[in-house]
Design a protein around this motif. Structure first.
Motif, PDB file in Angstrom:
ATOM      1  N   ALA A 163       0.837  -1.199   0.000  1.00 55.69           N
ATOM      2  CA  ALA A 163       0.000   0.000   0.000  1.00 55.69           C
ATOM      3  C   ALA A 163       0.872   1.248   0.000  1.00 55.69           C
ATOM      4  O   ALA A 163       2.034   1.219   0.403  1.00 55.69           O
ATOM      5  CB  ALA A 163      -0.922  -0.006   1.222  1.00 55.69           C
ATOM      6  N   ARG A 165       0.464   5.720   0.701  1.00 56.34           N
ATOM      7  CA  ARG A 165      -0.404   6.794   1.175  1.00 56.34           C
ATOM      8  C   ARG A 165      -0.323   7.943   0.171  1.00 56.34           C
ATOM      9  O   ARG A 165       0.753   8.455  -0.120  1.00 56.34           O
ATOM     10  CB  ARG A 165       0.023   7.245   2.573  1.00 56.34           C
ATOM     11  CG  ARG A 165      -1.020   8.072   3.305  1.00 56.34           C
ATOM     12  CD  ARG A 165      -0.577   8.396   4.720  1.00 56.34           C
ATOM     13  NE  ARG A 165      -0.658   7.239   5.591  1.00 56.34           N
ATOM     14  CZ  ARG A 165      -1.748   6.832   6.224  1.00 56.34           C
ATOM     15  NH1 ARG A 165      -2.883   7.484   6.041  1.00 56.34           N
ATOM     16  NH2 ARG A 165      -1.714   5.792   7.018  1.00 56.34           N
ATOM     17  N   VAL A 166      -1.477   8.331  -0.394  1.00 59.04           N
ATOM     18  CA  VAL A 166      -1.516   9.348  -1.444  1.00 59.04           C
ATOM     19  C   VAL A 166      -0.930  10.659  -0.931  1.00 59.04           C
ATOM     20  O   VAL A 166      -1.201  11.085   0.191  1.00 59.04           O
ATOM     21  CB  VAL A 166      -2.966   9.576  -1.930  1.00 59.04           C
ATOM     22  CG1 VAL A 166      -3.015  10.708  -2.953  1.00 59.04           C
ATOM     23  CG2 VAL A 166      -3.526   8.296  -2.529  1.00 59.04           C
ATOM     24  N   PHE A 175      -8.957  10.598  -5.436  1.00 56.68           N
ATOM     25  CA  PHE A 175      -7.972  10.186  -4.437  1.00 56.68           C
ATOM     26  C   PHE A 175      -7.459  11.423  -3.703  1.00 56.68           C
ATOM     27  O   PHE A 175      -6.804  12.275  -4.293  1.00 56.68           O
ATOM     28  CB  PHE A 175      -6.807   9.447  -5.098  1.00 56.68           C
ATOM     29  CG  PHE A 175      -7.221   8.177  -5.784  1.00 56.68           C
ATOM     30  CD1 PHE A 175      -7.308   6.984  -5.079  1.00 56.68           C
ATOM     31  CD2 PHE A 175      -7.544   8.180  -7.135  1.00 56.68           C
ATOM     32  CE1 PHE A 175      -7.702   5.809  -5.711  1.00 56.68           C
ATOM     33  CE2 PHE A 175      -7.929   7.014  -7.775  1.00 56.68           C
ATOM     34  CZ  PHE A 175      -8.022   5.837  -7.057  1.00 56.68           C
ATOM     35  N   GLU A 179      -5.061   9.390   1.753  1.00 56.53           N
ATOM     36  CA  GLU A 179      -5.792   8.145   1.560  1.00 56.53           C
ATOM     37  C   GLU A 179      -4.824   7.025   1.186  1.00 56.53           C
ATOM     38  O   GLU A 179      -3.744   7.266   0.626  1.00 56.53           O
ATOM     39  CB  GLU A 179      -6.857   8.295   0.475  1.00 56.53           C
ATOM     40  CG  GLU A 179      -8.057   9.102   0.917  1.00 56.53           C
ATOM     41  CD  GLU A 179      -9.164   9.110  -0.120  1.00 56.53           C
ATOM     42  OE1 GLU A 179     -10.331   9.242   0.278  1.00 56.53           O
ATOM     43  OE2 GLU A 179      -8.869   8.997  -1.326  1.00 56.53           O
ATOM     44  N   ILE A 181      -3.852   3.677  -0.930  1.00 57.27           N
ATOM     45  CA  ILE A 181      -4.142   2.935  -2.157  1.00 57.27           C
ATOM     46  C   ILE A 181      -3.380   1.613  -2.133  1.00 57.27           C
ATOM     47  O   ILE A 181      -2.285   1.510  -1.574  1.00 57.27           O
ATOM     48  CB  ILE A 181      -3.768   3.737  -3.417  1.00 57.27           C
ATOM     49  CG1 ILE A 181      -2.314   4.199  -3.356  1.00 57.27           C
ATOM     50  CG2 ILE A 181      -4.716   4.899  -3.605  1.00 57.27           C
ATOM     51  CD1 ILE A 181      -1.850   4.916  -4.619  1.00 57.27           C
ATOM     52  N   TYR A 182      -3.969   0.575  -2.748  1.00 57.85           N
ATOM     53  CA  TYR A 182      -3.359  -0.744  -2.807  1.00 57.85           C
ATOM     54  C   TYR A 182      -2.718  -0.953  -4.182  1.00 57.85           C
ATOM     55  O   TYR A 182      -3.336  -0.670  -5.212  1.00 57.85           O
ATOM     56  CB  TYR A 182      -4.397  -1.823  -2.551  1.00 57.85           C
ATOM     57  CG  TYR A 182      -4.933  -1.813  -1.137  1.00 57.85           C
ATOM     58  CD1 TYR A 182      -4.154  -2.262  -0.074  1.00 57.85           C
ATOM     59  CD2 TYR A 182      -6.226  -1.350  -0.865  1.00 57.85           C
ATOM     60  CE1 TYR A 182      -4.643  -2.254   1.231  1.00 57.85           C
ATOM     61  CE2 TYR A 182      -6.722  -1.342   0.430  1.00 57.85           C
ATOM     62  CZ  TYR A 182      -5.923  -1.789   1.467  1.00 57.85           C
ATOM     63  OH  TYR A 182      -6.407  -1.774   2.745  1.00 57.85           O
ATOM     64  N   VAL A 248      -2.728   0.101  -9.482  1.00 60.14           N
ATOM     65  CA  VAL A 248      -3.563   0.414  -8.322  1.00 60.14           C
ATOM     66  C   VAL A 248      -4.875  -0.339  -8.457  1.00 60.14           C
ATOM     67  O   VAL A 248      -5.592  -0.194  -9.449  1.00 60.14           O
ATOM     68  CB  VAL A 248      -3.807   1.934  -8.211  1.00 60.14           C
ATOM     69  CG1 VAL A 248      -4.769   2.238  -7.057  1.00 60.14           C
ATOM     70  CG2 VAL A 248      -2.488   2.662  -8.004  1.00 60.14           C
ATOM     71  N   LYS A 251      -8.568   1.252  -2.893  1.00 60.75           N
ATOM     72  CA  LYS A 251      -8.103   2.180  -1.861  1.00 60.75           C
ATOM     73  C   LYS A 251      -8.830   1.878  -0.552  1.00 60.75           C
ATOM     74  O   LYS A 251      -9.896   1.272  -0.505  1.00 60.75           O
ATOM     75  CB  LYS A 251      -8.314   3.632  -2.267  1.00 60.75           C
ATOM     76  CG  LYS A 251      -9.762   4.127  -2.238  1.00 60.75           C
ATOM     77  CD  LYS A 251      -9.822   5.607  -2.547  1.00 60.75           C
ATOM     78  CE  LYS A 251     -11.261   6.137  -2.508  1.00 60.75           C
ATOM     79  NZ  LYS A 251     -11.314   7.587  -2.765  1.00 60.75           N
TER      80      LYS A 251
END
Length: 255
Positions: A163, A165-166, A175, A179, A181-182, A248, A251
């Protein structure tokens, strides 16, 4: 300088250029080649290729060409194109072939991918820094030891997923900053579709970046763009200059 020396010098230049494009540093290339490409020879012998002191034999040039993703004739003698450029029809057929394969719990591993060791049975996924994600694209292993946090593991993520982090506002409104995201790293280039969201590491940037993929009529027409319509640069970084870190696939929003 005789013709033999000329051939050694020209080969060394092609080899070093291909290594640079693959993300190998000038120092330490011999050790990494031996470890990652599977050469059953000494670091000293590989260094002699890189320094134009000797030429590898036919078998070792084949190994080098396959590992670096270049044409054998180009690497061996400077003849022909450096790499093959598949037609759009070839690319689409390969994508259809991949889509029609039976889907298991893991994604198919692209050729040349080095698997990153993660904890496959864990219900959590490591959250990596953007620098660590960029390093992964250069085949530097990342593990839970590199994590800056953890997030719940979604069902559609393979055991090698992680993961991020945005950061920033280029992917608003879908997004938001912070947040989670995976990212699925077990996705090859040929499996990507138009408008897929991807993580890439471009040029000499240490950090990876998050953008949407746009496919044109040919493989030369691909580019990246932000989702934010107000972002000043709407057509960004040709994909040919970037390494794919992963796709991606979802999320996770923390409240």
């Amino acid at each position: 300088m005789n013709s033999s020396d000329d051939a050694k010098t020209a080969f060394a230049k092609r080899l070093n250029d291909a290594l640079t494009e693959k993300g190998y540093p000038q120092r330490g290339s011999a050790q990494r080649l031996k470890r990652e490409a599977g050469f059953d020879i000494s670091d000293r012998a590989i260094n002699k290729w890189l320094k134009a002191e000797t030429l590898p034999d036919h078998h070792n040039i084949e190994l080098l060409a396959k590992f670096l993703g270049v044409n054998f004739n180009w690497l061996a003698a400077g003849q022909g194109e450096k790499t093959f450029k598949p037609s759009r029809d070839d690319l689409m057929q390969k994508i259809r072939d991949i889509e029609n394969q039976d889907k298991g719990t893991d994604y198919p591993t692209p050729e040349g991918t080095t698997a990153v060791r993660m904890t496959s049975q864990s219900s959590m996924v490591p959250i990596l820094s953007w620098v660590a994600a960029g390093s992964w694209s250069n085949v530097e292993a990342v593990t839970f030891e590199d994590a800056i946090g953890q997030a719940p593991r979604p069902a559609n993520l393979s055991k090698f997923g992680f993961a991020l982090r945005v950061q920033g506002q280029s992917m608003l409104p879908e997004f938001k900053p912070s947040e989670i995201i995976y990212v699925e790293p077990q996705t090859g280039f040929l499996a990507l579709k138009d408008s897929d969201l991807v993580i890439v590491q471009c040029n000499d940037d240490k950090e990876a970046t998050f953008k949407q993929l746009v496919l044109g009529e040919t493989s030369d027409d691909m580019y990246l763009r932000p989702l934010n319509p107000n972002w000043p640069e709407q057509r960004m970084m040709p994909m040919g200059e970037c390494n794919l870190v992963g796709k991606v696939v979802g999320k996770y929003v923390e409240y």
